[in-house]
Design a protein around this motif. Structure first.
Motif, PDB file in Angstrom:
ATOM      1  N   HIS A  62       4.090   7.672 -11.101  1.00 41.02           N
ATOM      2  CA  HIS A  62       5.161   7.824  -9.655  1.00 41.02           C
ATOM      3  C   HIS A  62       4.672   7.354  -8.422  1.00 41.02           C
ATOM      4  N   ASN A  63       3.007   6.992  -8.096  1.00 39.55           N
ATOM      5  CA  ASN A  63       2.499   6.369  -7.642  1.00 39.55           C
ATOM      6  C   ASN A  63       2.596   4.824  -7.335  1.00 39.55           C
ATOM      7  N   GLU A  64       2.564   4.339  -8.916  1.00 38.76           N
ATOM      8  CA  GLU A  64       2.591   2.836  -9.510  1.00 38.76           C
ATOM      9  C   GLU A  64       4.633   2.538  -9.099  1.00 38.76           C
ATOM     10  N   MET A  65       5.032   3.130  -9.339  1.00 37.89           N
ATOM     11  CA  MET A  65       6.437   3.219  -9.484  1.00 37.89           C
ATOM     12  C   MET A  65       6.862   3.087  -8.010  1.00 37.89           C
ATOM     13  N   ASP A  66       6.268   3.706  -6.594  1.00 43.67           N
ATOM     14  CA  ASP A  66       6.840   3.388  -5.054  1.00 43.67           C
ATOM     15  C   ASP A  66       6.324   1.895  -5.304  1.00 43.67           C
ATOM     16  N   ILE A  67       4.710   1.562  -5.359  1.00 48.39           N
ATOM     17  CA  ILE A  67       4.696   0.743  -4.706  1.00 48.39           C
ATOM     18  C   ILE A  67       5.000  -0.751  -5.386  1.00 48.39           C
ATOM     19  N   PHE A  68       5.514  -0.588  -7.442  1.00 45.96           N
ATOM     20  CA  PHE A  68       6.572  -1.633  -7.534  1.00 45.96           C
ATOM     21  C   PHE A  68       8.048  -1.643  -6.697  1.00 45.96           C
ATOM     22  N   SER A  69       8.929  -1.313  -6.629  1.00 49.12           N
ATOM     23  CA  SER A  69       9.642  -0.139  -5.768  1.00 49.12           C
ATOM     24  C   SER A  69       9.972  -0.822  -4.379  1.00 49.12           C
ATOM     25  N   MET A  70       8.600  -1.473  -4.298  1.00 49.57           N
ATOM     26  CA  MET A  70       8.489  -1.808  -2.734  1.00 49.57           C
ATOM     27  C   MET A  70       8.509  -3.349  -3.312  1.00 49.57           C
ATOM     28  N   LEU A  71       7.713  -3.953  -4.077  1.00 51.91           N
ATOM     29  CA  LEU A  71       7.967  -5.252  -3.707  1.00 51.91           C
ATOM     30  C   LEU A  71       9.771  -5.903  -4.853  1.00 51.91           C
ATOM     31  N   LYS A  72      10.381  -5.282  -5.719  1.00 48.68           N
ATOM     32  CA  LYS A  72      11.512  -5.111  -5.699  1.00 48.68           C
ATOM     33  C   LYS A  72      12.744  -5.082  -4.735  1.00 48.68           C
ATOM     34  N   VAL A  75       0.812  -0.647  -0.029  1.00 50.72           N
ATOM     35  CA  VAL A  75      -0.003   0.839   0.118  1.00 50.72           C
ATOM     36  C   VAL A  75       1.005   1.012   0.259  1.00 50.72           C
ATOM     37  N   ASP A  76       0.331   2.364  -0.863  1.00 46.15           N
ATOM     38  CA  ASP A  76       1.567   4.197  -1.475  1.00 46.15           C
ATOM     39  C   ASP A  76       0.206   4.526  -1.210  1.00 46.15           C
ATOM     40  N   ILE A  77       0.078   5.559  -0.641  1.00 44.10           N
ATOM     41  CA  ILE A  77      -0.303   7.038  -0.830  1.00 44.10           C
ATOM     42  C   ILE A  77      -0.352   8.476  -0.776  1.00 44.10           C
ATOM     43  N   GLU A  78      -1.156   8.670  -1.995  1.00 47.10           N
ATOM     44  CA  GLU A  78      -0.993  10.487  -2.810  1.00 47.10           C
ATOM     45  C   GLU A  78      -1.811  11.240  -1.495  1.00 47.10           C
ATOM     46  N   THR A  79      -1.805  12.374  -0.654  1.00 47.62           N
ATOM     47  CA  THR A  79      -1.968  12.581   0.297  1.00 47.62           C
ATOM     48  C   THR A  79      -1.962  14.247  -0.226  1.00 47.62           C
ATOM     49  N   SER A  80      -2.999  15.135   0.571  1.00 43.42           N
ATOM     50  CA  SER A  80      -3.330  16.432  -0.196  1.00 43.42           C
ATOM     51  C   SER A  80      -2.317  17.478   0.868  1.00 43.42           C
ATOM     52  N   GLY A  81      -1.038  16.902   1.316  1.00 40.02           N
ATOM     53  CA  GLY A  81      -0.005  17.365   2.714  1.00 40.02           C
ATOM     54  C   GLY A  81       0.899  16.144   2.504  1.00 40.02           C
ATOM     55  N   LEU A  82       1.357  16.822   3.350  1.00 41.26           N
ATOM     56  CA  LEU A  82       2.809  15.742   3.855  1.00 41.26           C
ATOM     57  C   LEU A  82       2.980  15.381   5.403  1.00 41.26           C
ATOM     58  N   SER A  83       2.522  16.461   6.003  1.00 41.99           N
ATOM     59  CA  SER A  83       1.831  16.763   7.863  1.00 41.99           C
ATOM     60  C   SER A  83       1.609  15.369   8.526  1.00 41.99           C
ATOM     61  N   GLY A  84       0.712  14.783   7.569  1.00 45.36           N
ATOM     62  CA  GLY A  84      -0.683  14.654   8.035  1.00 45.36           C
ATOM     63  C   GLY A  84      -1.455  15.087   8.519  1.00 45.36           C
ATOM     64  N   THR A 136      -5.772  16.138   6.055  1.00 38.50           N
ATOM     65  CA  THR A 136      -5.492  15.754   5.005  1.00 38.50           C
ATOM     66  C   THR A 136      -5.949  14.342   4.643  1.00 38.50           C
ATOM     67  N   PHE A 137      -5.901  13.949   3.542  1.00 36.23           N
ATOM     68  CA  PHE A 137      -6.637  12.817   3.673  1.00 36.23           C
ATOM     69  C   PHE A 137      -5.809  12.416   1.852  1.00 36.23           C
ATOM     70  N   ALA A 138      -6.112  10.823   1.173  1.00 37.54           N
ATOM     71  CA  ALA A 138      -5.575  10.406   1.079  1.00 37.54           C
ATOM     72  C   ALA A 138      -6.463  10.656  -0.269  1.00 37.54           C
ATOM     73  N   PHE A 139      -5.851  10.993  -1.597  1.00 34.66           N
ATOM     74  CA  PHE A 139      -6.655  11.150  -3.296  1.00 34.66           C
ATOM     75  C   PHE A 139      -6.611  10.039  -4.585  1.00 34.66           C
ATOM     76  N   LEU A 140      -5.150  10.006  -3.890  1.00 35.23           N
ATOM     77  CA  LEU A 140      -5.058   7.970  -4.727  1.00 35.23           C
ATOM     78  C   LEU A 140      -4.529   7.510  -3.791  1.00 35.23           C
ATOM     79  N   ILE A 141      -4.632   6.183  -3.555  1.00 32.20           N
ATOM     80  CA  ILE A 141      -4.374   4.840  -3.298  1.00 32.20           C
ATOM     81  C   ILE A 141      -3.824   3.583  -4.139  1.00 32.20           C
ATOM     82  N   GLY A 142      -2.540   3.564  -4.173  1.00 28.66           N
ATOM     83  CA  GLY A 142      -2.381   2.661  -4.670  1.00 28.66           C
ATOM     84  C   GLY A 142      -1.967   1.228  -3.742  1.00 28.66           C
TER      85      GLY A 142
END
Length: 415
Positions: free
Chosen positions: A255-265, A104-113, A117-123
């Motif tokens: 960016h989100n897609e690369m983050d997720i695949f990088s976690m597997l690698k 799981v990796d998320i992109e959010t409306s802010g970086l501080s939580g 702050t909400f997640a607008f993209l959840i991969g």
């Protein structure tokens, strides 16, 4: 300058710093937008947006949202993860099963939580029929958050464990708060593997920057091309909400897609690291893994790895750390001859470190029953430290000298 003036000055400096950072972020965004001028496009219709993102629109009783699917080939299917618990520092990870795990990796409306702050993209990513499947849930407008989270939970509940990168501190706590705010039951997992924690344990001494992209470069040997900076992502999303501008949304999705695949690698890399431990020649990595084995009281492996680490380094601070920990293991195992040898070596290699002096003094006093030799070692340390020896961070130094003096001169009162 009184304390009030100092506080006001500090406030002004902080405000100016924030303005500079904001202006730099805006300027970066403008540059990116200029680069995308040729393909600039505004979309408000959700069906057109889905088509632009090469995704599909889904709808449930709470509203509409967008889901994008991507398939990746993978040569890693979770074989030989039986030693993963060593890196995770938890016995429970002996039960880790990659086929029952979701990334799981998320992109959010802010970086501080925070509550706002909400997640607008959840991969998410998971293995399915020997391929790695990535699903990305995109929020086209704020009122549809509950719809997105509702469908996401249906997917997440089919997995026993979750893998994230800094997810224990950011991703999952944020998702949990959003589920609760939407009055939905948050997803629960038996295991949570945070790869950032493992990276810190293994590569703590190798390089300071242990961000996901830094690990990609330094460990996986991969360099991202055309990626968007993470600190620009919230601005891109809010710009889309205001204007319908979608020129940079594709970069955010990628960016989100690369983050997720990088976690597997990255997970594959860590498993391979333990599998081929005998081939590693990096002393910092060998030492870090040896400490993890020590946590599980696997002293034989820990000793072996520390000895190998010493063969591959001439870095004195690292040598000190390794020999210090190795001597402590010898001490616990009552391997006194080996421990004494290391302490004597450290006297020569790190003459201003109190540790070997204190350990030798203990050894001579308690094991060899030689108080004269113990006090002699303490006196050598005092000479090395000079007039400020009493301020040594090793409080045991002063106490040990007092006790040795009482032993040597029992009739004198030192209280």
């Amino acid at each position: 300058m009184d304390i009030k003036e100092r506080i006001e000055r500090l406030k002004r400096e902080i405000t100016e710093h924030q303005k500079r950072d904001r202006s730099r972020t805006v300027e970066k965004l403008r540059i990116l937008l200029r680069e995308e001028t040729c393909s600039k496009k505004r979309i408000k219709n959700i069906d057109e947006l889905a088509e632009h993102l090469e995704a599909k629109v889904f709808e449930n009783k709470f509203g509409k949202f967008i889901v994008r699917d991507e398939l990746k080939n993978s040569e890693f299917y979770g074989e030989e993860v039986d030693k993963l618990h060593i890196l995770a520092k938890e016995e429970i990870f002996k039960n880790f099963d990659l086929s029952r795990n979701i990334f799981v990796d998320i992109e959010t409306s802010g970086l501080s939580g925070g509550v706002g702050t909400f997640a607008f993209l959840i991969g998410v990513g998971y293995l399915e029929k020997n391929v790695f499947k990535i699903k990305q849930f995109f929020l086209p407008d704020l009122p549809y958050e509950k719809a997105l989270l509702f469908d996401l939970s249906s997917l997440l509940k089919g997995f026993d464990s979750v893998t994230t990168f800094n997810g224990k501190s950011f991703d999952l706590p944020l998702l949990t708060s959003r589920y609760r705010l939407q009055m939905l039951k948050e997803p629960l997992f038996d295991l949570h593997l945070d790869l950032l924690h493992i990276a810190r344990r293994v590569y703590k001494r190798s390089f300071e920057d242990r961000s996901l992209q830094s690990l990609e470069q330094n460990i996986l040997g991969e360099q991202r091309r055309g990626d968007i900076a993470g600190n620009l992502i919230p601005d891109v999303y809010f710009n889309f909400l205001r204007t319908g501008e979608v020129s940079l949304l594709g970069k955010v999705i990628k960016h989100n897609e690369m983050d997720i695949f990088s976690m597997l690698k990255l997970l594959s890399h860590f498993v391979e690291l333990l599998k081929k431990i005998e081939e590693i020649k990096n002393p910092e990595v060998l030492y870090s893994i040896s400490r993890l084995h020590r946590e599980f009281k696997d002293y034989n492996t820990s000793i072996l790895l520390m000895k190998r680490a010493l063969r591959y380094t001439d870095n004195i601070p690292l040598i000190f750390e390794i020999k210090r920990d190795l001597s402590i293991i010898y001490k616990r195992q009552s391997m006194w001859e080996e421990a004494e040898k290391l302490w004597i070596e450290l006297l020569q290699e790190t003459p201003f470190e109190p540790f070997p002096y204190i350990e030798l003094a203990k050894f001579y006093e308690h094991r060899l029953q030689d108080s004269n030799k113990a006090r002699g070692i303490i006196n050598i340390l005092k000479e090395k430290l000079g007039a400020g020896w009493q301020h040594c961070t090793y409080d045991d130094l002063v106490k040990r000298e007092m006790r040795l003096n009482r032993k040597m001169e029992p009739n004198e009162d030192y209280t």
